[in-house]
Design an enzyme around this catalytic site. Structure first.
Site, PDB file in Angstrom:
ATOM      1  N   LEU A   1      35.283  -4.431  11.241  1.00 23.20           N
ATOM      2  CA  LEU A   1      34.147  -4.317  12.157  1.00 23.20           C
ATOM      3  C   LEU A   1      34.125  -5.505  13.096  1.00 23.20           C
ATOM      4  CD1 LEU A   1      31.346  -3.142  13.069  1.00 23.20           C
ATOM      5  CD2 LEU A   1      30.328  -4.544  11.249  1.00 23.20           C
ATOM      6  N   SER A   2      33.964  -5.252  14.388  1.00 23.45           N
ATOM      7  CA  SER A   2      33.777  -6.291  15.391  1.00 23.45           C
ATOM      8  C   SER A   2      34.960  -7.257  15.395  1.00 23.45           C
ATOM      9  CB  SER A   2      32.448  -7.008  15.140  1.00 23.45           C
ATOM     10  OG  SER A   2      32.087  -7.837  16.215  1.00 23.45           O
ATOM     11  N   ALA A   3      34.741  -8.541  15.086  1.00 21.83           N
ATOM     12  CA  ALA A   3      35.860  -9.480  15.035  1.00 21.83           C
ATOM     13  C   ALA A   3      36.867  -9.058  13.977  1.00 21.83           C
ATOM     14  CB  ALA A   3      35.352 -10.892  14.743  1.00 21.83           C
TER      15      ALA A   3
ATOM     16  N   HIS B   1      25.918  -1.997  18.150  1.00 20.47           N
ATOM     17  CA  HIS B   1      26.983  -2.737  17.465  1.00 20.47           C
ATOM     18  C   HIS B   1      26.721  -2.705  15.962  1.00 20.47           C
ATOM     19  CE1 HIS B   1      30.431  -5.391  17.697  1.00 20.47           C
ATOM     20  NE2 HIS B   1      29.835  -6.272  16.893  1.00 20.47           N
TER      21      HIS B   1
END
Length: 380
Positions: free
Chosen positions: A200-202, A342
């Site tokens: 997820l994300s980074a 997000h």
């Protein structure tokens, strides 16, 4: 949370209990003298069921009578939860902790392994709770490993997907994550052709890095709200990329050579990939997910695709596009989550950055990974 072992057992109001019983009997048209006592229980249960005629209000617990802090219901997962233990990996590249989930009834045959890379500010426990990937592992019989980024490596505990030294094979965080995978595979019976990575994300951006730098290790990549490979080289360019900006060349105005083990600026390895991204994500713009899919499409050399729309049980609408590779299997899958920000789609509220309204990204990633044919996982 109060200590359940020090909680005082609740007191009971005998008169209230008698009144509830009499109310239930009256609603059922009965009294204690109308039928044998052994038949009363079943009749009361029918009358007070969700489809029955009665609705009897049960007095709520008061401050004077605190309830014992126990689970309200027992599920299969409560009875059979597998093991979830912390380990530490050390190598020349550094040290990282990780947590490993092993299902209770692990298959005797080599089983799949899914690597889960958390987002900024998260931990292994937080990410496991939010994605509920351990529950799926328990049901399907695979292992899950959660490498953990310490604050010493990044103040926000982000994976450093934007640093050149962490975008290349054999160095930095890619080497650490690959080393953790190898350690788990050596200690457990893991099918080397069914190792997958998601994040997820980074963590999603780092999952893309792993698929690009270790394509022989990972049979598939799952990306939720992530960024394309090589889209940044430092914090300013990372922030620009998150907002939809693009970087195409290095400081010398040329593309770095992948053959030399240096970061380049577009994924070229044809690794199967599934992408989730909200079109109202203001942290990592949706255009990043679109670009990841486009890079994958070019790497696989595929143009055939089909799109369907739908609505998850929680009300989140989505568009799902499937790209078919030459061998006839789905090698790229892209989910656009309409109105989503997000957060991990379909996630559990016990973890951070989750959206319970969306389709279950964890289940869909597992389905995508496990449906990949064995001949499709190593096209190198």
């Amino acid at each position: 949370m109060k200590n359940p072992f020090h909680a005082r057992a609740p007191t009971y109001d005998a008169a209230a209990i008698t009144a509830i019983t009499d109310s239930a009997l009256a609603c059922a048209g009965l009294s204690t003298s109308s039928m044998p006592l052994q038949d009363l229980g079943a009749t009361i249960r029918r009358a007070m069921s969700p489809t029955g005629a009665c609705r009897v209000a049960i007095p709520a617990a008061t401050d004077q009578d605190p309830p014992i802090d126990v689970s309200a219901r027992v599920t299969d997962s409560d009875l059979d939860t597998g093991s979830f233990e912390r380990h530490e990996f050390r190598s020349q590249a550094g040290t990282r902790s990780y947590k490993l989930f092993v299902p209770t009834h692990k298959p005797l045959a080599p089983c799949p392994l899914i690597v889960m890379l958390h987002g900024c500010t998260q931990s292994a426990d937080d990410f496991a709770a939010g994605t509920q990937m351990n529950r799926l592992a328990q049901a399907h019989g695979f292992l899950v490993v959660y490498p953990e980024q310490p604050a010493q490596a990044n103040a926000s505990k982000c994976w450093n997907w934007f640093q050149p030294q962490d975008q290349r094979r054999g160095a930095g965080e890619p080497a650490l994550i690959a080393g953790i995978v190898q350690e788990v595979a050596d200690r457990h019976s893991v099918d080397p052709s069914r190792i997958f990575v998601a994040g997820l994300s980074a963590g999603a951006a780092m999952a893309v890095v792993m698929g690009e730098t270790y394509p022989e290790l990972f049979a598939g990549v799952g990306v939720h709200s992530g960024l394309p490979y090589g889209s940044a080289q430092d914090i300013p360019s990372a922030l620009a990329a998150m907002k939809g900006g693009r970087r195409g060349t290095n400081s010398h105005g040329t593309r770095a050579g992948h053959a030399l083990g240096q970061p380049h600026f577009q994924a070229v390895q044809p690794v199967p990939i599934i992408v989730f991204h909200g079109d109202r994500d203001h942290t990592v713009q949706h255009s990043n997910g679109v670009q990841i899919v486009e890079h994958a499409r070019q790497a696989h050399g595929t143009s055939a695709s089909s799109t369907q729309t739908g609505e998850a049980g929680g009300g989140r609408k989505y568009s799902r596009t499937v790209h078919t590779c030459g061998q006839g299997y789905a090698c790229i899958e892209s989910w656009t989550l309409h109105g989503a920000g997000h957060a991990w789609s379909g996630g559990d509220g016990s973890g951070t950055y989750t959206d319970a309204r969306g389709p279950d990204a964890s289940a869909e990633m597992v389905r995508f990974f496990l449906d990949l044919p064995a001949t499709a996982t190593r096209p190198y």
